[in-house]
Scaffold this motif. Sequence first.
Motif, short mmCIF file in Angstrom:
data_model
loop_
_atom_site.label_atom_id
_atom_site.label_comp_id
_atom_site.label_asym_id
_atom_site.label_seq_id
_atom_site.Cartn_x
_atom_site.Cartn_y
_atom_site.Cartn_z
N CYS A 129 15.11 -16.19 -17.40
CA CYS A 129 14.50 -15.01 -17.54
C CYS A 129 14.78 -14.21 -19.17
O CYS A 129 15.86 -14.14 -19.40
CB CYS A 129 15.05 -13.90 -16.67
SG CYS A 129 14.81 -14.22 -14.82
N ASP B 46 14.62 -3.73 -10.85
CA ASP B 46 15.30 -4.85 -10.34
C ASP B 46 14.48 -6.08 -11.20
O ASP B 46 13.41 -6.27 -11.52
CB ASP B 46 14.91 -5.32 -8.88
CG ASP B 46 15.34 -4.14 -8.09
OD1 ASP B 46 16.48 -3.65 -8.30
OD2 ASP B 46 14.68 -3.97 -6.81
N PRO C 27 14.07 -10.35 -11.80
CA PRO C 27 14.01 -11.63 -11.07
C PRO C 27 15.30 -12.42 -11.17
O PRO C 27 16.17 -12.19 -12.10
CB PRO C 27 12.77 -12.34 -11.77
CG PRO C 27 12.52 -11.46 -13.16
CD PRO C 27 13.15 -10.02 -13.05
N SER C 28 15.35 -13.22 -9.89
CA SER C 28 16.51 -14.06 -10.20
C SER C 28 16.27 -15.36 -11.24
O SER C 28 15.17 -15.64 -11.47
CB SER C 28 16.75 -14.57 -8.58
OG SER C 28 17.10 -13.74 -7.89
N ASP D 146 18.44 -18.87 -13.46
CA ASP D 146 19.83 -19.34 -13.85
C ASP D 146 20.35 -19.09 -15.11
O ASP D 146 21.49 -18.78 -15.38
CB ASP D 146 19.58 -20.77 -14.01
CG ASP D 146 19.17 -21.51 -12.67
OD1 ASP D 146 19.69 -21.66 -11.68
OD2 ASP D 146 17.79 -22.15 -12.70
N LYS E 35 23.25 -5.97 -13.83
CA LYS E 35 22.25 -7.00 -13.29
C LYS E 35 22.65 -8.16 -13.83
O LYS E 35 21.94 -9.28 -13.24
CB LYS E 35 21.03 -6.39 -13.59
CG LYS E 35 20.57 -5.07 -12.90
CD LYS E 35 19.14 -4.68 -13.58
CE LYS E 35 19.13 -3.11 -13.35
NZ LYS E 35 17.82 -2.30 -13.77
N ARG F 206 23.84 -11.93 -11.72
CA ARG F 206 22.99 -12.84 -10.82
C ARG F 206 22.63 -13.86 -11.81
O ARG F 206 22.05 -14.89 -10.85
CB ARG F 206 21.64 -11.95 -10.55
CG ARG F 206 20.76 -11.61 -11.36
CD ARG F 206 19.75 -10.64 -11.14
NE ARG F 206 20.09 -9.45 -10.57
CZ ARG F 206 19.39 -8.31 -9.94
NH1 ARG F 206 18.19 -8.80 -9.74
NH2 ARG F 206 19.74 -7.32 -9.66
N TYR F 207 23.01 -13.93 -13.01
CA TYR F 207 22.62 -15.20 -13.88
C TYR F 207 23.80 -15.75 -14.20
O TYR F 207 24.79 -15.25 -14.53
CB TYR F 207 21.75 -14.59 -15.26
CG TYR F 207 20.68 -13.99 -14.68
CD1 TYR F 207 19.39 -14.42 -14.33
CD2 TYR F 207 20.52 -12.56 -15.03
CE1 TYR F 207 18.44 -13.83 -14.28
CE2 TYR F 207 19.58 -11.70 -14.89
CZ TYR F 207 18.36 -12.26 -14.46
OH TYR F 207 17.10 -11.64 -14.24
#
Length: 221
Positions: free
Chosen positions: A66, A119, A121-122, A124, A146, A149-150
């Motif tokens: 991302c 929000d 995106p999900s 790695d 946020k 989440r990575y």
Amino acid sequence: MTKKKKIKQPWPTQDAMAQIYEKNLWGGDSAEFYSGLGSHHLELVFPYVDTVLTFLKAFKTPPVICDLGCGDFNVGKELVQHSKKYIAIDIVPDLIAHNKKECQAENLEFQVLNIAEDDLPSGDCAILRQVLQHLSNAEIKSVVEKLYRYKYVILTEHLPEKNFEANKDIISGQGIRLKKQSGVNLLAPPFNFIVKEEKQLLSMKHPDFKGILVTTLFKTY
């Protein structure tokens, strides 16, 4: 009586960033969209791309990336082929529309988002290349929440060369904290980003600007 539907107003940061491209405040008079010297000077781009590619090629399975603040995508386009999926995000709609026309791949997706308010995106790995330095502390704090989440975060910031007071606040826009002899340090207050590992990947200086560009890899879990 029916309630009037509220019209969502443009984000102030979105307006500021759109103006930068409209007025070519980062240079590049001949380009429709230009994200500045840091995204185009070969002496800065090549070492960065080589360093990040070395990291990406070490994965057995290509990661979902991302790119949070992809700009004109002159740098990101070099990384796409080494990802399972590459989600490139920016706050300026016209910029993203331009990128969609110029860069296309099966694993590439562009999105218009405000990384501080929306929000995300999900994935790695998150990439933040000279993005947070343009944001206020309140916006950076929102982004940091946020990032957990990575698993990996690759952060590049323009910093003073010598000792400096980190994280002086600014108004979001074209400028950065360097003029205040400051720079972004996510591990320091008021951000206090908690990570398991931290590794400096690259440090570069260029005669055309003061300070240094520092790229750091964070592992969050």
